[in-house]
Write a protein that holds these residues in place. Structure first.
Motif, short mmCIF file in Angstrom:
data_model
loop_
_atom_site.label_atom_id
_atom_site.label_comp_id
_atom_site.label_asym_id
_atom_site.label_seq_id
_atom_site.Cartn_x
_atom_site.Cartn_y
_atom_site.Cartn_z
N CYS A 117 -2.76 9.51 0.34
CA CYS A 117 -2.58 9.18 -1.08
C CYS A 117 -1.14 8.73 -1.34
O CYS A 117 -0.24 9.01 -0.55
CB CYS A 117 -2.88 10.39 -1.96
N ALA A 118 -0.95 8.08 -2.46
CA ALA A 118 0.39 7.70 -2.91
C ALA A 118 0.44 7.83 -4.42
O ALA A 118 -0.54 7.55 -5.11
CB ALA A 118 0.72 6.27 -2.49
N ILE A 119 1.59 8.30 -4.89
CA ILE A 119 1.88 8.28 -6.32
C ILE A 119 3.14 7.45 -6.48
O ILE A 119 4.21 7.82 -5.98
CB ILE A 119 2.06 9.70 -6.90
N GLU A 120 2.99 6.31 -7.15
CA GLU A 120 4.13 5.40 -7.31
C GLU A 120 5.11 5.94 -8.33
O GLU A 120 4.83 6.88 -9.08
CB GLU A 120 3.62 4.02 -7.72
N SER A 121 6.29 5.32 -8.39
CA SER A 121 7.36 5.72 -9.28
C SER A 121 6.87 5.79 -10.72
O SER A 121 6.24 4.85 -11.22
CB SER A 121 8.52 4.73 -9.17
N GLY A 122 7.13 6.92 -11.38
CA GLY A 122 6.70 7.09 -12.76
C GLY A 122 5.24 7.47 -12.90
O GLY A 122 4.76 7.69 -14.01
N GLY A 128 -3.72 20.65 -12.26
CA GLY A 128 -5.06 20.95 -11.78
C GLY A 128 -5.81 19.78 -11.21
O GLY A 128 -6.92 19.94 -10.70
N GLY A 129 -5.23 18.59 -11.22
CA GLY A 129 -5.90 17.40 -10.71
C GLY A 129 -6.02 17.44 -9.19
O GLY A 129 -5.24 18.08 -8.50
N MET A 130 -7.03 16.74 -8.67
CA MET A 130 -7.21 16.64 -7.22
C MET A 130 -7.33 15.17 -6.84
O MET A 130 -8.35 14.53 -7.14
CB MET A 130 -8.45 17.40 -6.75
N LEU A 131 -6.30 14.66 -6.20
CA LEU A 131 -6.28 13.27 -5.77
C LEU A 131 -6.87 13.21 -4.37
O LEU A 131 -6.28 13.68 -3.41
CB LEU A 131 -4.83 12.75 -5.79
N THR A 132 -8.07 12.66 -4.27
CA THR A 132 -8.81 12.66 -3.00
C THR A 132 -8.25 11.61 -2.04
O THR A 132 -7.54 10.69 -2.46
CB THR A 132 -10.31 12.43 -3.27
N PRO A 133 -8.55 11.74 -0.74
CA PRO A 133 -7.90 10.91 0.29
C PRO A 133 -7.90 9.42 -0.01
O PRO A 133 -8.90 8.84 -0.45
CB PRO A 133 -8.72 11.23 1.55
N GLY A 134 -6.73 8.83 0.25
CA GLY A 134 -6.57 7.38 0.17
C GLY A 134 -6.35 6.78 -1.21
O GLY A 134 -6.19 5.58 -1.34
#
Length: 183
Positions: A117-122, A128-134
């Motif tokens: 996963c990636a979270i870009e700037s800002g 409680g969120g779940m960012l699933t693979p990719g």
């Protein structure tokens, strides 16, 4: 660092900048680099045993967070290091695994960010969120839920408020470092 466990593993010893704050109860293992002015809060685990963990400058990893990476599974599955940029806020009890958190990104309380996963700037994953693979959270987006989906765009003012949080943690870490040294 008082009451902190530092464990070299597979020939790699954690590298912690002299201005970083690592609170008592933390476990830092293997190929881990922590940058200037960053803070690792009480009872966090950073385990760089199968790949590397890199934390930039002025980022904070708040209490009880677990940070790990994804190991190499052969030429087709090279694994994923855990890369955290500068000025990143990571809320209490988050779980981060083999992802990239770009400069000035935000991970809410108890959120999970999984392999690739990636979270870009800002960008922000809500509490409680779940960012699933990719998955990738683009700059200025807020995602939430399990599994996480885009909820809305953040205003420039909301993104600036997250930046104030980073500055607060840099100063708060200095006060905690002093209190720990005097105890």
């Amino acid at each position: 660092m008082k009451d902190v466990t530092i464990v070299p593993f597979n020939g790699k010893t954690p590298q912690i900048h002299e201005t970083a704050f690592v609170a008592p109860g933390c476990r830092i293992i293997g190929d881990v680099t922590i940058g200037a002015g960053s803070s690792i809060w009480y009872n966090c685990v950073l385990r760089g045993d199968v790949n590397r963990i890199v934390i930039g400058e002025r980022s904070n990893i708040q209490d009880g967070t677990v940070v790990h990476c994804d190991g190499d599974h052969g030429p087709e599955f090279p694994g994923s290091p855990m890369i955290i940029g500068d000025d990143v806020l990571v809320g209490h009890m988050a779980m981060l695994h083999g992802a990239v958190l770009h400069d000035k990104s935000f991970v809410g309380l108890g959120a999970i960010v999984m392999d690739g996963c990636a979270i870009e700037s800002g960008g922000m994953i809500a509490a409680g969120g779940m960012l699933t693979p990719g998955k990738t959270i683009l700059a200025g987006e807020m995602w939430g839920g399990r599994p996480a989906r885009k909820m809305r765009d953040l205003t420039p003012q909301q993104q600036a408020i997250n930046g104030f949080g980073t500055a607060h943690y840099v100063e708060n870490a200095k006060a905690h470092a002093l209190a720990v040294s005097e105890s």
